[in-house]
Write a protein that holds these residues in place. Structure first.
Motif, short mmCIF file in Angstrom:
data_model
loop_
_atom_site.label_atom_id
_atom_site.label_comp_id
_atom_site.label_asym_id
_atom_site.label_seq_id
_atom_site.Cartn_x
_atom_site.Cartn_y
_atom_site.Cartn_z
N SER A 225 41.65 -30.12 20.94
CA SER A 225 42.99 -29.61 20.66
C SER A 225 44.05 -30.68 20.93
O SER A 225 44.99 -30.85 20.13
N VAL A 241 45.76 -25.16 15.28
CA VAL A 241 45.06 -26.14 16.11
C VAL A 241 43.95 -25.49 16.93
O VAL A 241 42.84 -26.02 17.04
N SER A 242 44.24 -24.35 17.51
CA SER A 242 43.26 -23.67 18.34
C SER A 242 42.02 -23.29 17.54
O SER A 242 40.88 -23.48 17.98
N ALA A 245 40.08 -26.53 16.38
CA ALA A 245 39.41 -27.15 17.53
C ALA A 245 38.18 -26.35 17.92
O ALA A 245 37.12 -26.92 18.22
#
Length: 530
Positions: A225, A241-242, A245
């Motif tokens: 992340s 992003v979470s 990732a």
């Protein structure tokens, strides 16, 4: 200069998107401060060199750091102790340009050792020079050697390790290195096994002084992340992003090269394929699954290294095959050379005292390789699914029910008269062989390790961004089957799916083969029996 995701050589913070190494460096620095001698042995392209270079900078203010790379020493220079000492001295003299305040006596003696005067020089002279340097240095001296594998098959390297060990044991009376760090794939604590086959030389390694290196060098979801957030500040793709990732971690288990390779595909290649108009479309779940497909078809040094190990170590090959196809939960045995090699080379990880394939990428790649070999010996089932391949895809989606129906039909026709042993050992392999030409090039599949056992194995199939969960199981009666159905329902909840699939291999000769639909709560289960 614009940063990139690097997959070629060590990473540089000014040029490449990187994870934050501070916690790893702090843990290693603690070991150095405590005077530990240790080995960083990790699989190929696991970030060893990048970490070592960052470590040199981290230690610089408090220690004198001598950092060497054994790749710079030629093969012929390992043939004798004298040629090895000269080569080592030569490489050390090159490093003097970066090291401040080298004592004049040390500089002169090391230069003398490096010169090819025809005089035989001995390992003891090199270590005498090291000891003098440690005594006169203003700061504790740390030795770091990368790529020790280059020397691993040479007796002279054992002699070098023995000298390091002797200096460590005698450090209370004779000045020695504060810390020694050796980095490579092979664990040099068992290096004698590589050099000599006879069992008398497998004990008492000259590196038995090494402390355990327990620092986790894989990338966590948080690590990934942080790297993606750095990228997002430059490109503003709007990615989740979470989510990205987590998906990267799910497929790679944090293997550094695999994470960076997938990221580089999404950053550089996907927008050029025509299927993704820009980076914004590429940095999505669909984009990541496309990058996974691209990686599984990729030819790169890591995959080449894995293939070479399978060819060179037959026992390793057998362990991987058992793990992939026989549904066995294999307990890790540290005394089993094949298991140790599988772990050392990065094929497997140890979790809950059992071995598992290290990550989904490796699993898919290995399945493809093993199934390709298996196809050559058992072409009928493969050719049948290849012949009907087009009928399984409707409007770009995989018709999983039809896959099960055709497999039951094909398997019963070809192998219906085989015994229970055949079903148990070969059934799941045949289904995956049947599935391979259908999804090959467009999708991939993997087995959830938590469900791998002789009775049950959950296969997750990714096809064009859609996921299908199919439980492959051995029939053990109605009660057991109902329990398996409930377990699959829980698994569907985990994947947020409303439909699941079950393929049961039934040993009962009175069985009724075919496909049926079962509604359990709000879930639809499509169950096939062969």
């Amino acid at each position: 200069m614009q940063k990139t995701f690097n997959v070629n050589g060590p990473c540089r913070p000014d040029r490449h998107y990187m994870v934050n190494l501070e916690s790893r460096l702090a843990a290693i620095r603690k070991m150095v401060s405590e005077g530990k001698y240790f080995t960083i042995n990790r699989a190929r392209q696991y970030g060893k060199t990048t970490t070592l270079r960052a470590l040199v900078n981290d230690l610089w203010n408090d220690f004198t750091v001598l950092s060497l790379d054994f790749q710079r020493i030629e093969t012929a220079e390992y043939e004798s102790g004298s040629s090895f000492v000269r080569a080592m001295a030569r490489e050390i003299c090159k490093r003097f340009r970066q090291i401040e305040q080298v004592p004049d006596e040390v500089r002169e003696k090391m230069t003398e050792l490096s010169e090819d005067t025809g005089r035989v020089v001995r390992m003891a002279e090199l270590f005498s020079c090291f000891s003098e340097w440690c005594e006169k240095a203003e700061r504790p001296l740390v030795l770091i050697i990368d790529e020790v594998d280059t020397a691993a098959n040479n007796q002279v390297f054992l002699d070098f390790l023995a000298q390091l060990r002797a200096a460590y044991l005698d450090s209370d009376v004779t000045p020695a290195f504060q810390s020694v760090i050796l980095a490579g794939v092979y664990d040099v604590r068992s290096i004698k096994r590589k050099i000599r086959d006879d069992s008398s030389h497998m004990e008492n390694s000259p590196w038995n002084i090494a402390a355990d290196f327990l620092v986790d060098m894989s990338f966590s979801v948080g690590d990934i992340s942080g790297m993606l957030e750095d990228y997002e500040r430059d490109y503003h793709t709007g990615m989740d992003v979470s989510q990205i990732a987590s998906l990267l971690y799910d497929y790679t288990s944090g293997y550094p090269y695999l994470v960076s390779r997938l990221c580089s595909f999404m950053d550089e290649r996907l927008p050029q394929t025509g299927q993704f108009s820009d980076k914004k479309e590429a940095w999505t779940k669909r984009g990541l699954l496309s990058a996974v497909k691209m990686l599984l078809e990729d030819e790169n040094p890591l995959f080449e290294s894995l293939n070479s190990k399978l060819k060179a170590f037959p026992e390793l090959n057998a362990v991987i095959a058992r793990l992939l196809f026989q549904g066995q939960s294999i307990a890790y045995n540290a005394d089993d050379p094949a298991m140790k090699d599988a772990r050392m080379f990065g094929f497997v990880k140890v979790k809950n005292s059992t071995i598992q394939i290290a990550n989904r990428i490796f699993e898919n790649r290995l399945y493809n390789q093993y199934l390709l070999d298996y196809k050559d010996q058992n072409s009928e089932v493969y050719m049948e699914s290849s012949r009907q391949k087009s009928c399984f895809i409707i409007n770009g989606f995989l018709n999983m029910r039809l896959v099960l129906e055709k497999f039951v039909e094909t398997f019963d026709f070809l192998y219906g008269d085989r015994d229970a042993t055949f079903l148990e050992e070969e059934g799941r392999r045949y289904f995956m062989l049947f599935l391979r030409p259908i999804i090959n090039g467009e999708g991939n599949c993997y087995v959830e390790p938590e469900t791998r056992n002789r009775e049950r194995m959950d296969l997750v199939i990714d096809y064009h961004g859609e996921q299908y969960v199919c439980e492959l199981k051995i029939w053990h009666g109605n009660a057991y089957n109902e329990r398996g159905e409930r377990q699959l329902m829980d698994y569907l909840d985990y994947f947020h799916l409303e439909k699941g699939y079950m393929l049961s291999f039934n040993f009962n000769r009175e069985k009724s083969i075919g496909v049926q639909e079962i509604v359990i709560g709000n879930k639809l289960l499509i169950e096939a029996v062969v």
